[in-house]
Scaffold this motif. Structure first.
Motif, PDB file in Angstrom:
ATOM      1  N   ILE A 349      46.294  20.076  14.580  1.00 55.38           N
ATOM      2  CA  ILE A 349      45.641  20.306  15.866  1.00 55.38           C
ATOM      3  C   ILE A 349      46.538  19.831  17.000  1.00 55.38           C
ATOM      4  N   VAL A 350      47.068  18.623  16.856  1.00 52.03           N
ATOM      5  CA  VAL A 350      47.955  18.076  17.894  1.00 52.03           C
ATOM      6  C   VAL A 350      49.228  18.908  18.000  1.00 52.03           C
ATOM      7  N   LEU A 351      49.798  19.247  16.860  1.00 47.59           N
ATOM      8  CA  LEU A 351      51.016  20.064  16.860  1.00 47.59           C
ATOM      9  C   LEU A 351      50.755  21.413  17.525  1.00 47.59           C
ATOM     10  N   GLY A 352      49.587  21.964  17.287  1.00 43.48           N
ATOM     11  CA  GLY A 352      49.252  23.237  17.896  1.00 43.48           C
ATOM     12  C   GLY A 352      48.963  23.134  19.378  1.00 43.48           C
ATOM     13  N   TRP A 353      48.483  21.984  19.819  1.00 36.93           N
ATOM     14  CA  TRP A 353      48.112  21.820  21.225  1.00 36.93           C
ATOM     15  C   TRP A 353      49.312  21.474  22.111  1.00 36.93           C
ATOM     16  N   THR A 354      50.434  21.116  21.510  1.00 33.98           N
ATOM     17  CA  THR A 354      51.629  20.753  22.282  1.00 33.98           C
ATOM     18  C   THR A 354      52.462  22.002  22.571  1.00 33.98           C
ATOM     19  N   GLY A 355      51.848  22.979  23.192  1.00 30.87           N
ATOM     20  CA  GLY A 355      52.543  24.243  23.455  1.00 30.87           C
ATOM     21  C   GLY A 355      52.704  24.533  24.924  1.00 30.87           C
ATOM     22  N   MET A 356      53.010  23.513  25.724  1.00 29.89           N
ATOM     23  CA  MET A 356      53.207  23.734  27.151  1.00 29.89           C
ATOM     24  C   MET A 356      54.446  24.592  27.397  1.00 29.89           C
ATOM     25  N   LEU A 398      48.828  22.233  32.962  1.00 33.38           N
ATOM     26  CA  LEU A 398      47.710  21.475  33.513  1.00 33.38           C
ATOM     27  C   LEU A 398      46.652  21.167  32.455  1.00 33.38           C
ATOM     28  N   VAL A 399      46.220  22.186  31.717  1.00 31.54           N
ATOM     29  CA  VAL A 399      45.130  21.984  30.755  1.00 31.54           C
ATOM     30  C   VAL A 399      45.616  21.191  29.542  1.00 31.54           C
ATOM     31  N   GLN A 400      46.629  21.721  28.857  1.00 37.43           N
ATOM     32  CA  GLN A 400      47.107  21.014  27.668  1.00 37.43           C
ATOM     33  C   GLN A 400      47.815  19.714  28.034  1.00 37.43           C
ATOM     34  N   GLY A 401      48.576  19.741  29.119  1.00 33.79           N
ATOM     35  CA  GLY A 401      49.310  18.550  29.516  1.00 33.79           C
ATOM     36  C   GLY A 401      48.404  17.383  29.860  1.00 33.79           C
ATOM     37  N   LEU A 402      47.281  17.667  30.521  1.00 29.72           N
ATOM     38  CA  LEU A 402      46.370  16.593  30.912  1.00 29.72           C
ATOM     39  C   LEU A 402      45.459  16.154  29.777  1.00 29.72           C
ATOM     40  N   THR A 403      45.168  17.063  28.848  1.00 24.69           N
ATOM     41  CA  THR A 403      44.226  16.724  27.771  1.00 24.69           C
ATOM     42  C   THR A 403      44.899  16.225  26.502  1.00 24.69           C
ATOM     43  N   LEU A 404      46.204  16.461  26.357  1.00 24.49           N
ATOM     44  CA  LEU A 404      46.887  16.063  25.121  1.00 24.49           C
ATOM     45  C   LEU A 404      46.797  14.563  24.842  1.00 24.49           C
TER      46      LEU A 404
END
Length: 525
Positions: A349-356, A398-404
């Motif tokens: 999940i984390v690896l997938g969310w780090t897609g800025m 903005l979305v992924q960067g702030l929520t990661l």
């Protein structure tokens, strides 16, 4: 240009202040810089920033890739090579294909070729934003290594896709055999040219009568030479810079003096600081130019398309992360893998969310020509592709960067225990290097040891029997012996890079201490 110089100078000052603020409020600086750029772009009378894509590809990209190649651990890169390669090449290709079919089906006027072009542009996650965000959270070493390694290579794969898609759009056809040959040459040629030029620079550093200033200048010139040389023969400039940078980084102690390493580190930290700050501020400042060219489609529709493409990118990356885990669990039964344990359901999940996404995507979109060929028709959907790319970059940052950071803290990743805890590793290294050094002094410098109070203090301290009180003046003989001792410690530490129990960052920390001590001793007359 000259009349706008105070404005550009003020941007540098703004970057410093904004990064200070980002560190204060614990927010990744790329996010704050993009927001600030957006805000500045709305101020009346502010000069419109025109982004030349060649400026990004030639001026910014080579040094940023080179600096990243010098910072990454080769041991980690090799250890996780399979998953890094899969994310840097296979996942990027799957992402581009997914975006192509989505755009062809949902966005009016988009052919598969145009969709593939858009996919190639928005497929590579940005290295700087992910690493900046990870500084504020505690993630396992393996995850940061995978993300860093992926970011070194995914720009190359996405730009290769971009080139092929451009040809397909312009000619209306795609010849797989030609594409396969071109792809092979871009990979092999880029890596080969980078290694060759890196080898030449390495020998130049070693055999030419350079000093610290000259060595630093050569390290700044090297990535540009690698990139331009590779691009001139139509291979991958990105892979040339990465491969050449890795070669030089892993041999830096063989051809660079202590003063050159220390001086170069300070210069490169400052250079990377300014370049990284500028590229994210530029993204925000680019809004007026991007929106001014948006014609033939409503702004709200364009925003929706951008958000939908962003959703496709996020879903494909998360599914790919789980797919990589599944493939690894199956493959471990047939081939050696870096770790046979299952990472569980949280890590993907984390690896997938780090897609800025970042500035490489913006530069690629801007490099699309306005016309298919000189004097020909306008390039189809160019302005919409550029706007969608901007929305993707802005939304992911903005979305992924702030929520990661919140996501990482919330799901509580497993520790994996790939290495000893840093405190234990440092204690182990300290004890082992002390024993190794004491034995070296006893076996190789016993005669001088009996005559030098300084060496005797060092020797006793290494055995844990006394504290070192360094003499203000050293004889040249004792100074040479101490420098030999430091060289022995450095050689021993370099051998420890292959120690599977110790994080290489701990080794680098001690190597830096030795460089600083050697520089101090060399200044004593």
């Amino acid at each position: 240009m000259i009349e706008d110089f105070p404005f550009y100078l003020s941007l540098i000052v703004a970057i410093v202040l904004l990064i200070m603020l980002a560190n204060k409020i614990k927010v990744a600086y790329p996010v704050l810089l993009v927001i600030a750029g957006l805000g500045i772009s709305f101020i009346p009378g502010i000069p419109m920033i025109h982004i030349d894509p060649e400026l990004i590809f030639i001026i910014f990209l080579p040094p940023l890739l080179y600096e990243a190649a010098w910072a990454i651990s080769w041991k980690e890169l090799w250890k996780w090579r399979r998953i890094i390669s899969s994310f840097a090449f296979v996942v990027v290709f799957l992402t581009a294909i997914s975006v192509a079919f989505f755009a062809n089906y949902f966005i009016p006027g988009f052919s598969l070729a145009l969709g593939f072009l858009l996919g190639g542009i928005v497929s590579p996650p940005d290295a700087v934003s992910a690493s900046a965000i990870l500084k504020f959270v505690n993630v396992p070493k393996r995850m940061s290594s995978i993300l860093e390694g992926e970011s070194l290579l995914n720009d190359a794969s996405s730009l290769i896709i971009f080139r092929f898609a451009m040809i397909a759009v312009a000619t209306g056809q795609f010849i797989w055999s030609d594409a396969a040959l071109s792809f092979s040459w871009m990979l092999v040629g880029g890596i080969g040219i980078g290694l060759l030029i890196g080898f030449i620079f390495m020998k130049g550093h070693k055999y030419l009568p350079t000093d610290a200033n000259m060595d630093t200048i050569l390290t700044i010139v090297a990535p540009y030479v690698m990139y331009i040389a590779a691009e001139e023969v139509h291979s991958s400039g990105v892979l040339a810079v990465v491969s050449g940078g890795l070669l030089l980084s892993n041999n830096r102690h063989r051809f660079l003096s202590t003063s050159s390493r220390l001086r170069g580190l300070n210069v490169w930290e400052s250079l990377a600081f300014v370049l990284n700050g500028l590229v994210f501020l530029i993204i925000g400042l680019a809004l007026p130019e991007i929106t001014s060219g948006l014609e033939g489609v409503g702004l709200s529709d364009a925003i929706i398309y951008g958000l939908m493409v962003t959703g496709v990118l996020v879903v494909v990356r998360i599914l790919s992360a789980y797919g990589a885990v599944l493939i690894t669990l199956v493959a471990r039964n047939y081939i050696p893998v870096a770790d046979t344990r299952s990472p569980g359901l949280k890590a993907p999940i984390v690896l997938g969310w780090t897609g800025m996404r970042g500035v490489v995507s913006l530069a690629a979109a801007l490099s699309i020509p306005t016309h298919l060929y000189a004097g020909g028709p306008a390039f189809p959907q160019r302005n919409l592709i550029l706007f969608i790319t901007f929305i993707v970059i802005l939304t992911t940052l903005l979305v992924q960067g702030l929520t990661l950071p919140y996501l990482i803290k919330k799901i509580k990743l497993p520790t994996f225990n790939d290495y000893l805890p840093d405190e234990e590793a440092e204690d182990l290294i300290k004890r082992q290097i002390a024993k190794h050094t004491a034995d070296h002094i006893t076996n190789n410098h016993s005669e001088i040891l009996g005559r030098s109070a300084f060496l005797k203090q060092i020797h006793e301290n290494l055995k844990g029997k006394a504290d070192v009180e360094t003499e203000v003046k050293l004889t040249s003989e004792v100074k040479d012996v101490y420098l030999d001792v430091l060289s022995t410690q450095r050689a021993w530490l370099l051998d420890q890079k292959h120690n599977d129990d110790v994080n290489e960052d701990v080794i680098k920390k001690y190597l830096m201490k030795i460089d600083l001590e050697e520089a101090r001793i060399l200044l004593i007359h």
